[in-house]
Design a protein around this motif. Structure first.
Motif, PDB file in Angstrom:
ATOM      1  N   SER A 117       0.844  -1.192   0.000  1.00 33.05           N
ATOM      2  CA  SER A 117       0.000   0.000   0.000  1.00 33.05           C
ATOM      3  C   SER A 117       0.883   1.247   0.000  1.00 33.05           C
ATOM      4  CB  SER A 117      -0.909   0.007   1.238  1.00 33.05           C
ATOM      5  OG  SER A 117      -1.748   1.136   1.253  1.00 33.05           O
ATOM      6  N   LEU A 118       0.599   2.163  -0.915  1.00 33.30           N
ATOM      7  CA  LEU A 118       1.329   3.424  -1.027  1.00 33.30           C
ATOM      8  C   LEU A 118       0.333   4.571  -0.984  1.00 33.30           C
ATOM      9  CD1 LEU A 118       3.671   2.427  -3.996  1.00 33.30           C
ATOM     10  CD2 LEU A 118       4.256   2.429  -1.558  1.00 33.30           C
ATOM     11  N   GLY A 119       0.773   5.701  -0.468  1.00 27.04           N
ATOM     12  CA  GLY A 119      -0.148   6.822  -0.402  1.00 27.04           C
ATOM     13  C   GLY A 119       0.532   8.144  -0.176  1.00 27.04           C
ATOM     14  N   THR A 120      -0.265   9.189  -0.242  1.00 26.91           N
ATOM     15  CA  THR A 120       0.188  10.528   0.099  1.00 26.91           C
ATOM     16  C   THR A 120      -1.002  11.277   0.692  1.00 26.91           C
ATOM     17  OG1 THR A 120       1.256  12.549  -0.740  1.00 26.91           O
ATOM     18  CG2 THR A 120      -0.334  11.482  -2.186  1.00 26.91           C
ATOM     19  N   SER A 121      -0.725  12.180   1.606  1.00 25.74           N
ATOM     20  CA  SER A 121      -1.790  12.979   2.213  1.00 25.74           C
ATOM     21  C   SER A 121      -1.299  14.400   2.409  1.00 25.74           C
ATOM     22  CB  SER A 121      -2.247  12.373   3.545  1.00 25.74           C
ATOM     23  OG  SER A 121      -1.182  12.296   4.463  1.00 25.74           O
ATOM     24  N   MET A 122      -2.249  15.325   2.409  1.00 29.50           N
ATOM     25  CA  MET A 122      -1.917  16.745   2.492  1.00 29.50           C
ATOM     26  C   MET A 122      -2.936  17.456   3.356  1.00 29.50           C
ATOM     27  SD  MET A 122      -1.935  19.561  -0.602  1.00 29.50           S
ATOM     28  CE  MET A 122      -3.727  19.445  -0.725  1.00 29.50           C
ATOM     29  N   GLU A 123      -2.461  18.423   4.141  1.00 24.12           N
ATOM     30  CA  GLU A 123      -3.330  19.311   4.899  1.00 24.12           C
ATOM     31  C   GLU A 123      -2.839  20.735   4.722  1.00 24.12           C
ATOM     32  OE1 GLU A 123      -2.647  17.570   8.612  1.00 24.12           O
ATOM     33  OE2 GLU A 123      -3.443  15.666   7.937  1.00 24.12           O
ATOM     34  N   VAL A 124      -3.755  21.623   4.415  1.00 21.76           N
ATOM     35  CA  VAL A 124      -3.428  23.033   4.206  1.00 21.76           C
ATOM     36  C   VAL A 124      -4.333  23.867   5.095  1.00 21.76           C
ATOM     37  CG1 VAL A 124      -3.270  24.915   2.546  1.00 21.76           C
ATOM     38  CG2 VAL A 124      -2.806  22.563   1.810  1.00 21.76           C
ATOM     39  N   CYS A 125      -3.753  24.727   5.909  1.00 21.84           N
ATOM     40  CA  CYS A 125      -4.551  25.625   6.749  1.00 21.84           C
ATOM     41  C   CYS A 125      -5.080  26.761   5.880  1.00 21.84           C
ATOM     42  CB  CYS A 125      -3.697  26.182   7.881  1.00 21.84           C
ATOM     43  SG  CYS A 125      -4.593  27.344   8.934  1.00 21.84           S
ATOM     44  N   LEU A 126      -6.404  26.914   5.860  1.00 23.80           N
ATOM     45  CA  LEU A 126      -7.030  27.973   5.074  1.00 23.80           C
ATOM     46  C   LEU A 126      -7.238  29.243   5.879  1.00 23.80           C
ATOM     47  CD1 LEU A 126      -9.735  25.830   3.247  1.00 23.80           C
ATOM     48  CD2 LEU A 126      -7.458  26.496   2.421  1.00 23.80           C
ATOM     49  N   GLY A 127      -6.995  29.162   7.180  1.00 16.00           N
ATOM     50  CA  GLY A 127      -7.227  30.299   8.061  1.00 16.00           C
ATOM     51  C   GLY A 127      -8.240  29.949   9.124  1.00 16.00           C
ATOM     52  N   GLY A 128      -8.037  30.514  10.315  1.00 12.61           N
ATOM     53  CA  GLY A 128      -8.931  30.179  11.414  1.00 12.61           C
ATOM     54  C   GLY A 128      -8.858  28.692  11.710  1.00 12.61           C
ATOM     55  N   PRO A 129      -9.984  28.059  11.998  1.00 18.29           N
ATOM     56  CA  PRO A 129      -9.965  26.618  12.307  1.00 18.29           C
ATOM     57  C   PRO A 129     -10.137  25.735  11.079  1.00 18.29           C
ATOM     58  CG  PRO A 129     -12.136  27.478  12.731  1.00 18.29           C
ATOM     59  CD  PRO A 129     -11.293  28.661  12.280  1.00 18.29           C
ATOM     60  N   PHE A 130     -10.074  26.304   9.865  1.00 17.58           N
ATOM     61  CA  PHE A 130     -10.425  25.565   8.658  1.00 17.58           C
ATOM     62  C   PHE A 130      -9.193  25.005   7.942  1.00 17.58           C
ATOM     63  CE2 PHE A 130     -13.722  28.778   9.316  1.00 17.58           C
ATOM     64  CZ  PHE A 130     -14.841  27.957   9.418  1.00 17.58           C
ATOM     65  N   ASP A 131      -9.285  23.712   7.594  1.00 24.14           N
ATOM     66  CA  ASP A 131      -8.240  23.030   6.827  1.00 24.14           C
ATOM     67  C   ASP A 131      -8.820  22.472   5.543  1.00 24.14           C
ATOM     68  OD1 ASP A 131      -6.470  23.433   8.902  1.00 24.14           O
ATOM     69  OD2 ASP A 131      -6.443  21.350   9.567  1.00 24.14           O
TER      70      ASP A 131
END
Length: 196
Positions: A117-131
């Motif tokens: 199993s291979l993968g990638t994940s991403m999280e970006v802060c959009l501002g405030g509490p929102f990702d």
């Protein structure tokens, strides 16, 4: 696994956490449930992740309850499990990008598979509490699996709430009965979790 939401994005940036002198290595534990309609049935995920600095471990178990293909009105249960080691190749202010690798297991009424199993994940802060969150996982053999999602998360520590859209493709490569079966599922997902 999952994946989504880095709960302390909005209190102290990822880059600052990694560089802060005297604070030690940041440790983050997350767990939660995510679910939604898939393929005329229902999919439910249980997820757990542990990150220590840039390194981590993640587990995701998906239970699918789907209408049987024989038209009997019964349902089929499929269980998918992913166990991954993760590495945050990018961990800067407002962005975390991971590479993931491990094993995946699939269990259906007639057969079970284990594969890479291979993968990638991403999280970006959009501002405030929102990702903004996104994840792709692939199993190339002996069976094929593609599990991809993208959505939004709201992090109000320790609670995490998320929603988005998911695509899941399962291909038995003809290993069940000599005939290749490819199932494609898609639909919205909703989830609740805790992050510490």
């Amino acid at each position: 696994m999952t994946t989504p939401g880095y709960h302390d994005f909005h209190r102290q940036s990822l880059g600052a956490r990694a560089r802060a002198p005297g604070k030690g290595v940041p440790v983050d534990v997350r767990m939660g449930l995510t679910g939604g309609p898939l393929g005329g049935g229902v999919g439910l995920d249980g997820v757990f992740s542990l990150e220590v600095g840039q390194l981590g471990l993640g587990a995701k178990v998906t239970g699918l309850d789907l209408p049987a293909e024989d038209g009997s009105g019964d349902s089929d249960q499929i269980t998918l499990t992913q166990l991954h080691a993760t590495f945050a190749a990018v961990a800067i202010d407002r962005l975390r990008l991971r590479a993931e690798a491990g094993v995946s297991l699939a269990r259906a009424p007639d057969i079970s598979f284990t594969g890479l199993s291979l993968g990638t994940s991403m999280e970006v802060c959009l501002g405030g509490p929102f990702d903004l969150e996104a994840r792709v996982q692939v199993t190339p053999f002996p069976y094929r699996q593609l599990d991809a999602l993208a959505g939004l998360a709201v992090n109000v520590r320790p609670l995490e709430v998320r929603a988005g859209y998911r695509v899941l493709v399962l291909d038995d490569q003809g290993l069940v009965d000599g005939v290749q079966h490819v199932d494609r599922f898609r639909g919205p997902y909703f989830g609740l979790g805790l992050g510490f």
